[in-house]
Motif scaffolding. Structure first.
Motif, short mmCIF file in Angstrom:
data_model
loop_
_atom_site.label_atom_id
_atom_site.label_comp_id
_atom_site.label_asym_id
_atom_site.label_seq_id
_atom_site.Cartn_x
_atom_site.Cartn_y
_atom_site.Cartn_z
N HIS A 1 46.96 25.57 50.72
CA HIS A 1 46.25 25.57 51.09
C HIS A 1 46.15 26.96 49.97
O HIS A 1 46.94 27.89 50.50
CB HIS A 1 45.51 25.38 52.06
N ALA A 2 44.98 27.70 49.57
CA ALA A 2 44.17 28.78 49.11
C ALA A 2 42.97 29.05 49.33
O ALA A 2 41.82 28.47 49.20
CB ALA A 2 44.62 29.06 48.02
N ARG A 3 42.52 29.99 49.88
CA ARG A 3 41.81 30.50 50.16
C ARG A 3 41.13 32.44 49.79
O ARG A 3 41.99 32.42 50.34
CB ARG A 3 40.55 30.17 51.24
N GLU A 4 39.94 32.43 49.70
CA GLU A 4 39.66 34.11 49.27
C GLU A 4 39.28 34.24 51.44
O GLU A 4 38.75 33.73 51.87
CB GLU A 4 38.28 33.60 48.02
N GLU B 1 41.07 24.74 43.87
CA GLU B 1 40.59 25.00 42.81
C GLU B 1 40.26 26.82 43.56
O GLU B 1 39.81 27.33 44.73
CB GLU B 1 38.67 24.12 43.26
N LEU B 2 40.22 27.41 43.05
CA LEU B 2 39.85 28.91 42.67
C LEU B 2 38.95 29.64 41.65
O LEU B 2 38.97 29.26 40.56
CB LEU B 2 41.50 30.11 42.43
N ASP B 3 37.97 30.30 42.17
CA ASP B 3 37.26 31.15 41.14
C ASP B 3 37.42 32.83 40.99
O ASP B 3 37.89 33.32 42.35
CB ASP B 3 35.35 30.81 42.04
N LEU B 4 38.23 32.78 40.00
CA LEU B 4 38.35 34.15 40.16
C LEU B 4 38.19 35.18 39.57
O LEU B 4 36.99 34.75 38.82
CB LEU B 4 39.97 33.72 38.79
N LYS B 5 38.35 36.79 39.78
CA LYS B 5 37.75 37.56 39.44
C LYS B 5 38.82 38.83 38.57
O LYS B 5 39.39 38.43 38.28
CB LYS B 5 37.17 38.65 40.63
N SER B 6 37.98 39.89 38.11
CA SER B 6 38.37 40.61 37.29
C SER B 6 38.97 41.64 38.31
O SER B 6 39.29 41.84 39.39
CB SER B 6 37.36 41.15 35.88
N GLY B 7 40.05 42.06 37.36
CA GLY B 7 40.60 43.34 38.42
C GLY B 7 41.96 42.89 38.65
O GLY B 7 42.94 42.20 38.20
N LEU B 8 42.34 43.53 39.93
CA LEU B 8 43.29 43.22 40.98
C LEU B 8 43.63 41.78 41.36
O LEU B 8 42.97 42.16 43.06
CB LEU B 8 44.43 44.70 41.06
N VAL B 9 43.93 40.41 40.93
CA VAL B 9 44.28 39.43 41.79
C VAL B 9 44.74 39.52 43.38
O VAL B 9 46.29 39.41 42.16
CB VAL B 9 43.61 38.23 41.65
N VAL B 10 45.11 39.01 44.26
CA VAL B 10 46.47 39.65 45.25
C VAL B 10 46.41 38.65 45.25
O VAL B 10 45.85 37.16 46.52
CB VAL B 10 45.94 40.70 45.94
N PHE B 11 48.16 37.63 45.77
CA PHE B 11 47.79 36.35 46.87
C PHE B 11 49.52 36.50 48.17
O PHE B 11 50.64 37.51 47.32
CB PHE B 11 48.40 35.67 45.83
N THR B 12 48.68 36.82 48.88
CA THR B 12 49.97 36.70 50.06
C THR B 12 49.34 36.02 51.02
O THR B 12 48.90 34.68 51.16
CB THR B 12 49.47 37.85 51.00
#
Length: 511
Positions: free
Chosen positions: A473-476, A17-28
């Motif tokens: 998994h994915a985490r901010e 579950e990802l809570d996303l923001k505006s702008g540039l969202v990077v995944f590494t």
């Protein structure tokens, strides 16, 4: 923007579950951790890709506008893809086809990893050029609107004129046929309900003799009428009822005799012939009402044919006037556009230079009159057709066009999704891409997978995709976590102090 994304049971992912923001969202994240799988599942929510996830769900704040009355939209809308035996798609729990959900979402979401030429379509390039002119108070869009209105009217008149000219070629035959049909009906001159009346007469004629004979025999009852009165008198019974009945019977028989006597003047053959003539008309056209309506239609058609020359002359005059207006507006619009094209090229190449790309050149060439004028913008990269440039050059050129377009945007442009757009680029090239994306992120929410520290450091939001065992998994990441992740990208799994220092420097600069 996409506010939230939820994924359940897809390949190496169990639940994210990802809570996303505006702008540039990077995944590494390390290779094979599932970054592309995650991006693919986001696209699957909107029918852009296929995946076998049990559930992909995206919550969006797009101002949705669709012609599908079956879907009710809210300020926040939920797009959903569920896969059990088959894939099913929903918006706000209302079922929708994959094709329909993709068509709706494509207005708000672009996947730049695909070789999609939509950003280079003539309409889009002309729109950028015209918006630049409007910004300088040249009112190109107002002129374009006037042109479009005139062009559509011109096309309508031209279509009507072509239809008349097509009719005119067979006008003599059509006039003769209409006149022939009218005369054929006029010769018969049918009347409403006439057929019903004639059938009634035919029926009465067929039973005339038998009925008159029967009336004659029945009239014998009146010879004994006085005997009935005498009997009733002797019985002291009021006889008025019998008198009334006999009078009514007498009136019925006299009326029938009178009606049948009138039939003596009727020619049976004439009646039968008239019935046959009317039956022929009815077999061809329907009821008598249909026959008369058909005649009325042919009279109107004949009048139209007879006035066609007048109508054609009016349309020819109107077409000529509109044609001149369309040409004048198109010429004025073309002159404005040509005055701006060099500056357009200059600004585009400024972005291309930042992106370490060769110069591009846009030229305006004349084409057939269309909805947007008579101009076509032909764009080449260092004299090379766009179909022949490499995928990396193609995508960076798209970024430059989007950046040019974004300079004049007054509202959010939706979502851009990029998959490793900085792959195989040098540090300087990667930084140039990052800077352009950072500018675009003022107008777009951008999802990007990156393996370069320069672009990663520019992110407004940074997610790490990683594996624990066989599960992804994915985490901010917070600031310190971002330092570690960027340092890993720089130096590998054995993070050095120099890499960590460079990561802090990059984050500090971009912050």
């Amino acid at each position: 923007m996409i506010e939230r994304f939820y994924l359940k049971e897809y390949l190496s992912f169990k639940e994210v579950e990802l809570d996303l923001k505006s702008g540039l969202v990077v995944f590494t994240g390390p290779s094979g951790s599932g970054k592309s799988i995650l991006m693919n599942s986001v696209l699957s929510t909107f029918g852009g890709e296929s995946c076998d996830a049990a559930l992909c769900e995206s919550t969006v704040t797009w101002e949705l506008n669709a012609e599908n009355d079956a879907i009710e939209f809210d300020d926040v809308n939920i797009f959903k893809h569920i896969k059990k035996d088959k894939s099913r798609y929903f918006i706000n729990n209302q079922s929708i086809s994959k094709k329909a959900i993709n068509a709706l979402a494509s207005t708000y979401l672009k996947h730049l990893s695909l070789r999609d030429f939509s950003d280079f379509e003539n309409e889009n390039l002309l729109s950028i050029l015209d918006n630049r002119l409007d910004k300088k108070n040249h009112k190109a869009n107002e002129l374009k609107s006037d042109y479009k209105e005139a062009f559509l009217e011109y096309q309508k008149v031209k279509k009507e004129l072509l239809a008349i000219e097509g009719e005119q070629k067979k006008i003599i035959e059509l006039k003769e046929f209409a006149a022939y049909e009218i005369k054929k009906i006029d010769d018969v001159n049918p009347k409403i309900s006439e057929d019903i009346e004639l059938l009634s007469i035919k029926k009465e004629l067929s039973k005339k003799e038998k009925t008159l004979e029967s009336i004659s025999k029945a009239s014998a009852i009146f010879e004994h009428e006085h005997n009935v009165f005498s009997a009733l008198d002797l019985l002291n019974i009021e006889s008025s009822f019998f008198s009334d009945s006999m009078n009514e019977l007498r009136a019925v028989m006299e009326s029938a005799e009178e009606r049948f006597n009138l039939l003596d003047e009727v020619d049976v053959e004439d009646v039968l012939n008239r019935i046959e003539i009317l039956s022929d008309l009815k077999r061809r056209y329907g009821s008598i009402e249909d026959v008369l309506n058909y005649k009325k239609q042919k009279i109107e058609e004949l009048a139209k044919y007879e006035n066609i020359e007048v109508a054609k002359g009016d349309l020819e005059h109107k077409e000529s006037a509109l044609g001149k207006k369309v040409k004048d507006l198109a010429d004025r619009l073309s002159t404005l556009r040509k005055s701006e094209i060099e500056l357009f090229n200059s600004d585009l190449n400024r972005y291309l230079k930042e992106l370490y790309l060769r110069d591009a050149k846009a030229e305006i060439v004349d084409t057939d009159f269309g909805l947007f004028g008579k101009d076509e913008i032909v764009l080449k990269l260092n004299s090379t057709d766009l179909q022949k440039v490499s995928t990396g050059e193609f995508n960076r050129l798209r970024l430059a066009i989007l950046a040019l377009k974004s300079e004049l945007m007054s509202k959010n442009g939706g979502v851009l999704m990029l998959d490793e757009i900085d792959a195989n680029l040098s540090g300087e090239e990667s930084m140039s891409v990052a800077k352009v994306l950072k500018q675009l992120s003022k107008h777009f929410q951008i999802f990007v997978i990156s393996h370069q520290p320069q672009l990663t450091s520019m992110g407004d939001q940074h997610f790490l995709v990683y594996k624990q065992g066989d599960v992804s998994h994915a985490r901010e990441l917070n600031f310190d976590d971002r330092v570690d992740e960027i340092a890993r990208i720089i130096s590998g799994e054995s993070i050095t102090q120099e890499a960590r220092g460079f990561a802090k420097e990059l984050l500090g600069l971009n912050k």
